[in-house]
Design an enzyme around this catalytic site. Structure first.
Site, PDB file in Angstrom:
ATOM      1  N   ASP A 263      18.341  -9.104  11.364  1.00 50.23           N
ATOM      2  CA  ASP A 263      19.149  -8.954  10.164  1.00 50.23           C
ATOM      3  C   ASP A 263      20.409  -9.810  10.121  1.00 50.23           C
ATOM      4  OD1 ASP A 263      19.657  -7.761   7.618  1.00 50.23           O
ATOM      5  OD2 ASP A 263      21.109  -6.428   8.560  1.00 50.23           O
TER       6      ASP A 263
ATOM      7  N   CYS B 192       7.422  -4.990 -10.237  1.00 55.27           N
ATOM      8  CA  CYS B 192       8.776  -4.901  -9.680  1.00 55.27           C
ATOM      9  C   CYS B 192       9.815  -5.407 -10.685  1.00 55.27           C
ATOM     10  CB  CYS B 192       8.867  -5.665  -8.366  1.00 55.27           C
ATOM     11  SG  CYS B 192       8.213  -7.326  -8.439  1.00 55.27           S
TER      12      CYS B 192
ATOM     13  N   CYS C  61       0.565 -11.570  -4.909  1.00 57.61           N
ATOM     14  CA  CYS C  61       1.137 -10.857  -6.066  1.00 57.61           C
ATOM     15  C   CYS C  61       0.244 -11.019  -7.296  1.00 57.61           C
ATOM     16  CB  CYS C  61       2.532 -11.385  -6.382  1.00 57.61           C
ATOM     17  SG  CYS C  61       3.803 -10.747  -5.277  1.00 57.61           S
TER      18      CYS C  61
END
Ligand code: B12
Ligand code: SF4
Ligand code: SF4
Length: 335
Positions: free
Chosen positions: A124, A184, A178
């Site tokens: 991260d 989304c 996708c």
């Protein structure tokens, strides 16, 4: 004899990682788009992203003798406990940085003992562009919601990995699945996904409720609804979550949260005591109370007014102003 990559993946599984894949080092995929994104100001007040952007250009900027990247994915999926105020799934339990960081250190040590070389863990906070690299390593693809999606785990995985000086056999990259879906984009309450694969963080409730330091802009307070920490509407609607299974890792199990009214009365030390070791801890007391006020403004009732009145007397202007806003929203609903 098994190949080093097969053995590394087996060790990663033994350490608790759900998926592990390998990529050969190169210039970071989508680095040019990352620079365009910064230029447009879409990073908001995440100034650390704009500081020395060239560090993200190539993993060799971080480790000059890097030859390969080992990417890991860790499933964190689970249902929240039934209570007022929603917290993003990744933040329901203990901090993933600790869990993944220590497993990566163990993996790094094991690789060094078996094959030599040297390794540098990332999870991260480093300047590794984790999603594009995970796609390059075949761990999943970057969906239109910009998340890395795994065929079996869906959206619900935390990323991390190792930069290594070893020249490892790479996995084939994953392709986009996708298709014509755009759920989304439609699900986002603030139209923060401005086009497929493009996210304007300044409009994103995950950014506003976690990273943004000041007052929540007025136009986003009602859309924030009952989101206390983070947002994941664009993740939850993704059809690729259909095979997701709840994590069995005790580290991620949801921790109980007291009711919003009780938490609103907490002082700094109570906040720290309760949330130390969790992702919520880095929000700090003031912003946690700011978010509680917004949620109470949206879902609270007359029973919450005494607690909000008390918060309205806070010496912290951020808490005070949000408490007064919440009181006015509840009163308007009563009229
Ligand atoms: C900054 C950041 C944020 C910011 C910006 C979000 C973002 N989309 O990047 C904010 C605060 C909004 C955020 C929110 C969240 N985050 Co965050 N975040 C990061 C961080 C630290 C850096 C990401 C980054 O570089 N963003 C910059 C932008 C430019 O990158 P991008 O959106 O990927 O944009 C790329 C695409 O647009 C691409 N592109 C352009 N055109 C095209 C075309 C195609 C076809 C493709 C494929 C790509 C593409 O080029 C850009 C450059 O890569 C990473 C950790 C890391 N070191 O990578 C975690 C990380 C991405 N976050 C993570 C998570 C879990 C979240 C949240 C779900 C948390 C929550 N529930 O509240 C939300 C999700 C919101 C969302 N839809 O993105 C996880 C994602 C795991 C996964 N499976 O993908 C990461 C990897 C942390 C981790 N180690 O697990 N995050
Ligand atoms: S996290 Fe929420 S606000 Fe951000 S892009 Fe996804 S749905 Fe929109
Ligand atoms: S909801 Fe549809 S468009 Fe969005 S990431 Fe998932 S599959 Fe892709």
């Amino acid at each position: 004899m098994k190949s080093p990559v097969t053995e590394i993946k087996q060790e990663a599984t033994r350490l608790g990682f759900d998926v592990c894949r390998v990529a050969s080092v190169a210039t970071s995929p989508h680095y040019a788009e990352f620079l365009d994104w910064l230029k447009s100001g879409a990073h908001g007040e995440m100034l650390w992203l704009a500081k020395n952007p060239e560090r993200r250009r190539d993993p060799r900027e971080l480790m000059p003798d890097c030859r390969s990247l080992i990417l890991t994915g860790t499933n964190y999926f689970q249902q929240d406990l039934p209570q007022r105020g929603r917290v993003a799934t990744y933040a329901l339990g203990r901090d993933y940085h600790d869990r993944i960081g220590s497993a990566l250190k163990q993996l790094s040590l094991w690789i060094e003992q078996q094959y030599g070389g040297h390794q540098r863990p990332f999870v991260d906070s480093s300047a590794v562009m984790e999603k594009p690299w995970a796609m390059r390593a075949g761990l999943g693809w970057q969906g239109k919601n910009t998340m890395l999606i795994h065929r079996r785990l869906g959206n619900w995985l935390s990323l991390g990995g190792l930069l290594t000086s070893l020249d490892l056999e790479p996995d084939p990259p994953e392709t986009d699945h996708c298709g014509s879906c755009s759920r989304c984009l439609q699900a986002c309450p603030t139209q923060a996904i401005t086009a497929p694969y493009q996210l304007d963080a300044r409009r994103c409730l995950a950014y506003l409720s976690i990273e943004h330091p000041g007052p929540i802009p007025l136009e986003y307070r009602r859309p924030m609804g009952d989101r206390l920490f983070g947002c994941e509407d664009c993740l939850s609607v993704c059809p690729w979550n259909r095979w997701a299974q709840a994590t069995r890792d005790a580290h991620f199990q949801a921790l109980p949260r007291p009711d919003l009214r009780e938490m609103l009365a907490w002082d700094d030390s109570q906040f720290r005591q309760h949330y130390r070791g969790t992702p919520i801890f880095r929000l700090k007391h003031s912003r946690w109370l700011r978010n509680i006020c917004v949620v109470l403004g949206n879902v609270g009732g007359p029973d919450d007014l005494p607690a909000l009145n008390q918060a309205g007397d806070s010496s912290d202007p951020l808490i005070r102003e949000h408490a007064l806003w919440a009181i006015s929203e509840i009163r308007q609903r009563q009229m």
